[in-house]
Motif scaffolding. Structure first.
Motif: not given
Length: 490
Positions: A164-165, A207, A242, A244, A276
């Protein structure tokens, strides 16, 4: 003089008829709706507010249900990502062309979709601009690339998931920095492919769910003047867990719903991931409205199959991702067609993800039967112009081989074990949780349903692939800069 006047009338008539023809074509173009399909990955049946979720707010998904139609018996064609998506993307039962399991080796050209029509390519032929964002999971060879399978524009990744990053994110502590220190396991081989726009790698720094939402909005802005099809294929809430930190903080572990088999900490991060995604869906829908497209845009929402046991809440259904029980095959499914679908209506009859492609093609002016699609045009049912159930029976071929269990639902009854083994029969009207096997008390029904499934399965095809070599590297241009790129030797 009369001859000259007649010529003028003829010219004027030709010009006028041309204008009217052009106007009618334009009007027809305007009435064909834009189509957006939003697909979550591994989302639990009970993890959306309108389906009963209490610990994860999903106001934007819920708004689709409030302004459209929510299905309680919405099904996908498989309980794993690859087979389910292969069915959805082609509009055909995936066992009919041999797609039984996930692509485990993304660089093995044998794994993935064969060259065939997809919903995107069929809509292209109807004059639609086609876009995809997010997860593909249908192979990585040139012939399997989304651009070769009907998508004019693709922003996303070709594996079965993605971190996710960006891979150099500090939280990974160099774990994915080239060179690869040892052969990668399946999951991380899949989840470390690059983010690409068509056939070019792209840089990104936020993200992933937010990045995908931004890409979807760009597609809308670029193609607002044309009828379009957009497949928003979110990665969330697929593992890895995952999100933020500021979003995770909104979901304290001790405040999350207690779900058997799910650790509170995992539920916390999972909740943040779903939140999200819902926020992204809200931004996407808001942009549709700002662009003046809302009244002529059909929006579907669904999950690719049931949620995972370690993260999701599929209750009151039994089972989870990978299961032939309802918790693996029945998913949240919603459609909003402004001015057509009634608002806030809940429909209980069976529908399937195959119906989305068939309905979309019919909306675009195509013929689902002529295209060989296995779903139905369910516009009469979803608009409630007709209350007749779209399907009297649905079939599945579950598992990763031709000899796996067959599943059939006929009315209120569902049989697991259509092909082999001791069958289990459930009355879903009385026993939605599939707790009581009533096969022994309904032997004739079991025999009839089993025979019906066997007849349906006569033309299933051999697997497209059997095993898979865990190939670590490839020389695709879109891989350049990625830890899996290696040029072929001269």
């Amino acid at each position: 003089m009369i001859e000259v006047q007649n010529r003028k009338h003829i010219v004027l008539g030709v010009l006028l008829s041309g204008f009217l023809l052009g106007h009618s074509v334009f009007a027809a173009e305007q009435t064909r709706p834009n189509i957006i399909v939003i697909m979550a990955d591994d989302l639990g049946y009970n993890d959306v507010g309108c389906y009963g979720c209490k610990d994860i707010p999903t106001p934007h998904i819920d708004s689709l249900a409030k302004e459209g139609v929510r299905f309680t018996s919405g099904y996908v064609t498989g309980s794993m990502c690859g087979p389910s998506r292969a069915g959805f993307l082609t509009g055909k039962h995936q066992s009919k062309f041999g797609f039984y399991k996930n692509c485990s080796a993304p660089f093995d050209p044998k794994q993935g979709l064969p060259k065939m029509e997809t919903i995107a390519s069929l809509l292209q032929k109807q004059g639609y601009v086609t876009g995809g964002v997010g997860k593909w999971h249908m192979g990585t060879s040139d012939d399997q690339h989304p651009n070769a399978m009907g998508f004019d524009d693709w922003f996303g990744f070709l594996g079965g998931g993605l971190m996710y990053y960006p891979l150099d994110h500090p939280s990974y502590r160099g774990r994915f920095t080239p060179p690869i220190p040892r052969p990668m396991k399946h999951k991380y081989l899949q989840h470390t492919l690059p983010l690409i726009h068509n056939r070019e790698p792209v840089e990104w720094d936020q993200y992933l769910t937010r990045e995908l939402t931004d890409a979807g909005i760009r597609f809308l802005e670029t193609n607002q003047a044309n009828p379009f099809f957009l497949f928003m294929s979110y990665n969330a809430p697929h593992l890895d867990l995952e999100a933020p930190e500021e979003t995770i903080a909104k979901f304290p572990a001790d405040k999350m719903t207690v779900v058997p088999g799910v650790k509170p900490g995992a539920r916390s991060i999972y909740g943040a991931m779903v939140f999200e995604m819902d926020e992204g869906i809200g931004q996407l829908l808001a942009r549709v409205k700002e662009l003046g497209l809302a009244d002529n845009t059909v929006v579907w929402f669904l999950s690719d199959h049931g949620g995972m046991e370690r993260t999701s809440d599929n209750r009151p259904l039994r089972g989870a991702k990978g299961s032939a029980y309802e918790g693996g095959l029945r998913v949240p499914m919603i459609v909003k067609w402004p001015g057509k679908t009634p608002q806030g209506v809940v429909l209980d009859d069976m529908v399937t993800s195959l119906d989305i492609g068939a309905t979309a093609l019919a909306m675009a002016g195509g013929d689902p039967a002529e295209a060989g699609l296995h779903g139905k045009d369910i516009r009469p049912y979803m608009t409630q112009e007709s209350t007749e159930a779209p399907h009297e029976v649905l079939y599945w071929h579950t598992g990763s081989t031709m000899n796996s269990f067959g599943v059939i639902r006929e009315g209120d009854y569902k049989l697991i074990g259509g092909g082999r083994g001791n069958p289990a029969l459930y009355n879903l009207k009385d026993d939605l949780g599939e707790k009581k096997n009533v096969a022994a008390s309904h032997p004739e029904r079991v025999q009839a349903m089993r025979a019906r499934w066997m007849e349906w399965s006569k033309d299933i095809q051999p697997p497209l692939w059997e095993g898979g070599e865990n190939i670590q590297y490839a020389d695709y241009d879109w891989l350049k800069g990625n830890l899996h790129y290696k040029a072929k030797p001269d």
